[in-house]
Design a protein around this motif. Structure first.
Motif, PDB file in Angstrom:
ATOM      1  N   GLU A 198     -12.808   0.190 -21.530  1.00  0.00           N
ATOM      2  CA  GLU A 198     -12.760   1.413 -20.970  1.00  0.00           C
ATOM      3  C   GLU A 198     -11.987   1.063 -19.798  1.00  0.00           C
ATOM      4  O   GLU A 198     -12.094   0.061 -18.817  1.00  0.00           O
ATOM      5  N   LYS A 199     -11.353   2.405 -19.116  1.00  0.00           N
ATOM      6  CA  LYS A 199     -10.693   2.137 -18.062  1.00  0.00           C
ATOM      7  C   LYS A 199     -11.298   1.600 -16.811  1.00  0.00           C
ATOM      8  O   LYS A 199     -10.982   1.034 -16.080  1.00  0.00           O
ATOM      9  N   ALA A 200     -12.594   2.465 -16.694  1.00  0.00           N
ATOM     10  CA  ALA A 200     -13.575   2.085 -15.612  1.00  0.00           C
ATOM     11  C   ALA A 200     -13.776   0.582 -15.517  1.00  0.00           C
ATOM     12  O   ALA A 200     -13.998   0.247 -14.365  1.00  0.00           O
ATOM     13  N   LEU A 201     -14.140   0.019 -16.760  1.00  0.00           N
ATOM     14  CA  LEU A 201     -14.458  -1.541 -16.574  1.00  0.00           C
ATOM     15  C   LEU A 201     -13.139  -2.073 -16.048  1.00  0.00           C
ATOM     16  O   LEU A 201     -13.318  -3.134 -15.300  1.00  0.00           O
ATOM     17  N   LEU A 202     -12.048  -1.974 -16.598  1.00  0.00           N
ATOM     18  CA  LEU A 202     -10.789  -2.554 -16.001  1.00  0.00           C
ATOM     19  C   LEU A 202     -10.691  -2.438 -14.520  1.00  0.00           C
ATOM     20  O   LEU A 202     -10.636  -3.424 -13.951  1.00  0.00           O
ATOM     21  N   GLU A 203     -10.964  -1.326 -13.882  1.00  0.00           N
ATOM     22  CA  GLU A 203     -10.956  -1.029 -12.366  1.00  0.00           C
ATOM     23  C   GLU A 203     -11.898  -1.739 -11.830  1.00  0.00           C
ATOM     24  O   GLU A 203     -11.699  -2.321 -10.772  1.00  0.00           O
ATOM     25  N   SER A 204     -13.158  -1.837 -12.603  1.00  0.00           N
ATOM     26  CA  SER A 204     -14.090  -2.485 -11.701  1.00  0.00           C
ATOM     27  C   SER A 204     -13.858  -4.078 -11.733  1.00  0.00           C
ATOM     28  O   SER A 204     -13.957  -4.853 -10.826  1.00  0.00           O
ATOM     29  N   ILE A 205     -13.270  -4.547 -12.780  1.00  0.00           N
ATOM     30  CA  ILE A 205     -12.874  -6.057 -12.816  1.00  0.00           C
ATOM     31  C   ILE A 205     -11.771  -6.556 -12.006  1.00  0.00           C
ATOM     32  O   ILE A 205     -11.850  -7.408 -11.169  1.00  0.00           O
ATOM     33  N   VAL A 206     -11.003  -5.564 -11.819  1.00  0.00           N
ATOM     34  CA  VAL A 206      -9.858  -5.812 -10.852  1.00  0.00           C
ATOM     35  C   VAL A 206      -9.980  -5.775  -9.560  1.00  0.00           C
ATOM     36  O   VAL A 206      -9.944  -6.557  -8.546  1.00  0.00           O
ATOM     37  N   ASP A 207     -11.058  -4.810  -9.330  1.00  0.00           N
ATOM     38  CA  ASP A 207     -11.528  -4.548  -7.992  1.00  0.00           C
ATOM     39  C   ASP A 207     -12.337  -5.932  -7.167  1.00  0.00           C
ATOM     40  O   ASP A 207     -12.217  -6.300  -6.220  1.00  0.00           O
ATOM     41  N   GLU A 208     -13.312  -6.211  -8.276  1.00  0.00           N
ATOM     42  CA  GLU A 208     -14.060  -7.239  -7.997  1.00  0.00           C
ATOM     43  C   GLU A 208     -13.473  -8.732  -8.031  1.00  0.00           C
ATOM     44  O   GLU A 208     -13.573  -9.725  -7.002  1.00  0.00           O
ATOM     45  N   CYS A 209     -12.335  -8.913  -8.816  1.00  0.00           N
ATOM     46  CA  CYS A 209     -11.570 -10.099  -8.742  1.00  0.00           C
ATOM     47  C   CYS A 209     -10.647 -10.205  -7.432  1.00  0.00           C
ATOM     48  O   CYS A 209     -10.775 -11.364  -7.044  1.00  0.00           O
ATOM     49  N   SER A 210     -10.095  -9.236  -6.928  1.00  0.00           N
ATOM     50  CA  SER A 210      -9.410  -9.138  -5.771  1.00  0.00           C
ATOM     51  C   SER A 210     -10.238  -9.368  -4.896  1.00  0.00           C
ATOM     52  O   SER A 210      -9.477 -10.021  -3.627  1.00  0.00           O
ATOM     53  N   ALA A 211     -11.406  -8.902  -4.542  1.00  0.00           N
ATOM     54  CA  ALA A 211     -12.049  -8.972  -3.521  1.00  0.00           C
ATOM     55  C   ALA A 211     -12.643 -10.515  -3.213  1.00  0.00           C
ATOM     56  O   ALA A 211     -12.916 -11.086  -2.249  1.00  0.00           O
ATOM     57  N   ARG A 212     -12.852 -11.156  -4.514  1.00  0.00           N
ATOM     58  CA  ARG A 212     -13.021 -12.730  -4.321  1.00  0.00           C
ATOM     59  C   ARG A 212     -11.868 -13.615  -4.408  1.00  0.00           C
ATOM     60  O   ARG A 212     -12.270 -14.955  -4.419  1.00  0.00           O
ATOM     61  N   GLY A 213     -10.814 -13.210  -4.396  1.00  0.00           N
ATOM     62  CA  GLY A 213      -9.547 -14.084  -4.377  1.00  0.00           C
ATOM     63  C   GLY A 213      -9.402 -14.557  -5.811  1.00  0.00           C
ATOM     64  O   GLY A 213      -8.670 -15.533  -5.975  1.00  0.00           O
ATOM     65  N   ASP A 214      -9.816 -14.060  -6.766  1.00  0.00           N
ATOM     66  CA  ASP A 214      -9.746 -14.426  -8.001  1.00  0.00           C
ATOM     67  C   ASP A 214      -8.125 -14.024  -8.687  1.00  0.00           C
ATOM     68  O   ASP A 214      -7.707 -12.726  -8.442  1.00  0.00           O
ATOM     69  N   ARG A 215      -7.504 -14.576  -9.629  1.00  0.00           N
ATOM     70  CA  ARG A 215      -6.287 -14.469  -9.997  1.00  0.00           C
ATOM     71  C   ARG A 215      -5.972 -13.968 -11.410  1.00  0.00           C
ATOM     72  O   ARG A 215      -5.057 -13.283 -11.700  1.00  0.00           O
ATOM     73  N   ASP A 216      -6.715 -14.788 -12.100  1.00  0.00           N
ATOM     74  CA  ASP A 216      -6.500 -14.637 -13.574  1.00  0.00           C
ATOM     75  C   ASP A 216      -7.506 -13.738 -14.466  1.00  0.00           C
ATOM     76  O   ASP A 216      -8.564 -13.930 -14.173  1.00  0.00           O
ATOM     77  N   PHE A 217      -6.867 -12.844 -15.062  1.00  0.00           N
ATOM     78  CA  PHE A 217      -7.762 -11.924 -15.804  1.00  0.00           C
ATOM     79  C   PHE A 217      -8.816 -12.703 -16.980  1.00  0.00           C
ATOM     80  O   PHE A 217      -9.881 -12.292 -16.886  1.00  0.00           O
ATOM     81  N   VAL A 218      -8.190 -13.602 -17.685  1.00  0.00           N
ATOM     82  CA  VAL A 218      -8.955 -14.297 -18.543  1.00  0.00           C
ATOM     83  C   VAL A 218      -9.972 -15.345 -17.853  1.00  0.00           C
ATOM     84  O   VAL A 218     -11.211 -15.346 -18.024  1.00  0.00           O
ATOM     85  N   LYS A 219      -9.472 -16.142 -17.165  1.00  0.00           N
ATOM     86  CA  LYS A 219     -10.180 -17.264 -16.671  1.00  0.00           C
ATOM     87  C   LYS A 219     -11.115 -16.902 -15.775  1.00  0.00           C
ATOM     88  O   LYS A 219     -12.270 -17.300 -15.458  1.00  0.00           O
ATOM     89  N   ASP A 220     -10.681 -15.746 -14.695  1.00  0.00           N
ATOM     90  CA  ASP A 220     -11.838 -15.524 -13.609  1.00  0.00           C
ATOM     91  C   ASP A 220     -12.393 -14.258 -13.953  1.00  0.00           C
ATOM     92  O   ASP A 220     -13.560 -13.928 -13.244  1.00  0.00           O
ATOM     93  N   ALA A 221     -12.049 -13.384 -15.001  1.00  0.00           N
ATOM     94  CA  ALA A 221     -12.752 -12.152 -15.353  1.00  0.00           C
ATOM     95  C   ALA A 221     -13.564 -12.472 -16.511  1.00  0.00           C
ATOM     96  O   ALA A 221     -14.844 -12.332 -16.622  1.00  0.00           O
ATOM     97  N   LEU A 222     -12.861 -12.767 -17.729  1.00  0.00           N
ATOM     98  CA  LEU A 222     -13.810 -12.734 -18.970  1.00  0.00           C
ATOM     99  C   LEU A 222     -14.536 -14.081 -19.131  1.00  0.00           C
ATOM    100  O   LEU A 222     -15.773 -13.744 -19.417  1.00  0.00           O
ATOM    101  N   VAL A 223     -13.776 -15.018 -18.756  1.00  0.00           N
ATOM    102  CA  VAL A 223     -14.846 -16.492 -19.211  1.00  0.00           C
ATOM    103  C   VAL A 223     -16.118 -16.331 -17.987  1.00  0.00           C
ATOM    104  O   VAL A 223     -16.956 -16.741 -18.584  1.00  0.00           O
ATOM    105  N   LYS A 224     -15.887 -16.010 -16.837  1.00  0.00           N
ATOM    106  CA  LYS A 224     -16.904 -16.098 -15.815  1.00  0.00           C
ATOM    107  C   LYS A 224     -18.201 -15.020 -16.256  1.00  0.00           C
ATOM    108  O   LYS A 224     -19.312 -15.102 -15.945  1.00  0.00           O
ATOM    109  N   LYS A 225     -17.533 -13.840 -17.119  1.00  0.00           N
ATOM    110  CA  LYS A 225     -18.556 -12.839 -17.219  1.00  0.00           C
ATOM    111  C   LYS A 225     -18.958 -12.699 -18.825  1.00  0.00           C
ATOM    112  O   LYS A 225     -19.417 -11.804 -19.407  1.00  0.00           O
TER     113      LYS A 225
END
Length: 291
Positions: A198-225
Motif C-alpha cells: 500500500e502507498k501509505a505503508l511505503l510512505e511510513s517506511i520511508v519516513d521512519e527510515c529517513s528519521a533514523r538515518g537508514d539508507r537501504d529499503f531491503v536491509k533497513d526496512a524489510l529485514v528489520k521488520k
C-alpha cells in the motif's frame, strides 16, 4: 486495468564501467533496439498502470531522452502519466544520496500527491515480461503487507545466485528470511527487486527510515521488520535476469538469440514498447574498423 495502483521505478545505480560512464544502467541498449527500462515500463503500461514515476540519481540525460513524455507506452497524459523525477539537488550537492531510501525521500511529494492505493516499487535493471495485474490481485487476496516477486534459480551456480537477494519461504509462501547477496546462499529463491504494498505503508517506511538515518529499503526496512510485517512471495516462472555486470549484460544480449526466450519476452499479448527512431541502419564497409 489497475487504476488503483501506481508504479515507481528506481533507475539502477550499478556501475558497469565503461558502458555506464555516461548513462544510467536502466538506459543501456539491449536486444538490438530496446533499453533495459523498456521491460518494466511496458509491463506496468500493459497492466493498466497510468501513474508511473521514474526516479533518477545520476547520468540520467540519456534516460530522459529515451522515455521523454512516455508516448510509446501511452503515458503522455494530462492526468498522471509518466513522471521523470530527478534527484534532490540539495542531497546531490552534498553527496548524501547513499541508498534507495534517500531517493524515495527525495520524491516523497510525488508519492504523497498520488491518489492510488497500491504501489509497485521496482528497480529498473531487470528484464522480464509479467502481468502486474495478477501480482496486485494476489497481494490483496493474501492480505500481505508487502509482496516480493521472486524466481526459483535452482540449478544455477552459487556464485550466480549470490548476485541476488535470496528469500526463504514457508508452505504458505510467507517469507521467513531475507539475505542480501549472500556469499553462501541458503536458498535458490531470488528476489526480482519488485515490491508491492500500500502507498501509505511505503510512505511510513520511508519516513521512519529517513528519521533514523537508514539508507537501504531491503536491509533497513524489510529485514528489520520481518516480525512485524506480513511479507509474502509471488513466484515468477518466466525468463528473468538483472543487468548488474558486464558479464550479465553480454550474456543476456546473447540469450536473445534463443528463439524461445524471444517468444516469451516479446509476447504479442503483452508487447514490449520502446522509443521509435526513424534512422537509417548502420552500414559497415569492407574497410571499416570496429572496436
Amino acid at each position: 486495468m489497475r487504476r488503483d495502483t501506481m508504479g515507481i521505478i528506481l533507475t539502477s545505480n550499478d556501475r558497469i564501467p565503461p558502458i555506464t560512464d555516461i548513462r544510467a544502467n536502466s538506459a543501456l541498449p539491449i536486444a538490438g533496439r530496446y533499453r533495459i527500462i523498456d521491460f518494466v515500463l511496458s509491463c506496468m503500461a500493459n497492466s493498466g498502470i497510468t501513474n508511473i514515476g521514474v526516479a533518477t540519481e545520476a547520468n540520467y540525460s540519456s534516460l530522459m531522452d529515451h522515455i521523454k513524455s512516455g508516448k510509446p507506452w501511452d503515458l503522455d497524459r494530462k492526468n498522471w502519466g509518466l513522471n521523470i523525477l530527478p534527484p534532490n539537488l540539495e542531497k546531490v550537492s552534498y553527496g548524501s544520496i547513499k541508498g534507495n531510501i534517500d531517493i524515495l525521500a527525495g520524491i516523497s511529494d510525488f508519492i504523497h500527491r498520488s491518489q492510488q492505493t497500491y504501489v509497485i516499487l521496482s528497480l529498473g535493471n531487470s528484464i522480464y515480461n509479467i502481468d502486474f495485474e495478477e501480482v496486485v490481485k494476489n497481494h490483496i487476496e493474501s492480505q500481505a503487507d508487502v509482496t516480493i516477486l521472486y524466481k526459483d534459480m535452482k540449478g544455477m551456480p552459487e556464485r550466480e545466485i549470490s548476485r541476488f537477494t535470496t528469500l526463504e519461504l514457508d508452505k504458505e509462501n510467507r517469507i521467513t528470511d531475507i539475505e542480501v547477496q549472500p556469499y553462501y546462499p541458503k536458498s535458490s529463491m531470488a528476489s526480482m527487486d519488485v515490491y508491492v504494498m500500500e502507498k501509505a505503508l511505503l510512505e511510513s517506511i520511508v519516513d521512519e527510515c529517513s528519521a533514523r538515518g537508514d539508507r537501504d529499503f531491503v536491509k533497513d526496512a524489510l529485514v528489520k521488520k520481518m516480525t512485524g510485517l506480513r511479507i509474502y512471495g509471488y513466484e515468477y516462472t518466466g525468463y528473468t535476469d538483472k543487468i548488474d555486470s558486464l558479464k550479465a549484460y553480454y550474456r543476456n544480449n546473447m540469450n536473445f538469440l534463443n528463439s524461445d526466450i524471444r517468444r516469451e519476452l516479446f509476447n504479442p499479448k503483452n508487447p514490449i514498447y520502446t522509443k521509435t527512431k526513424d534512422q537509417s541502419p548502420t552500414k559497415y564497409g569492407s574497410d571499416a574498423s570496429v572496436q
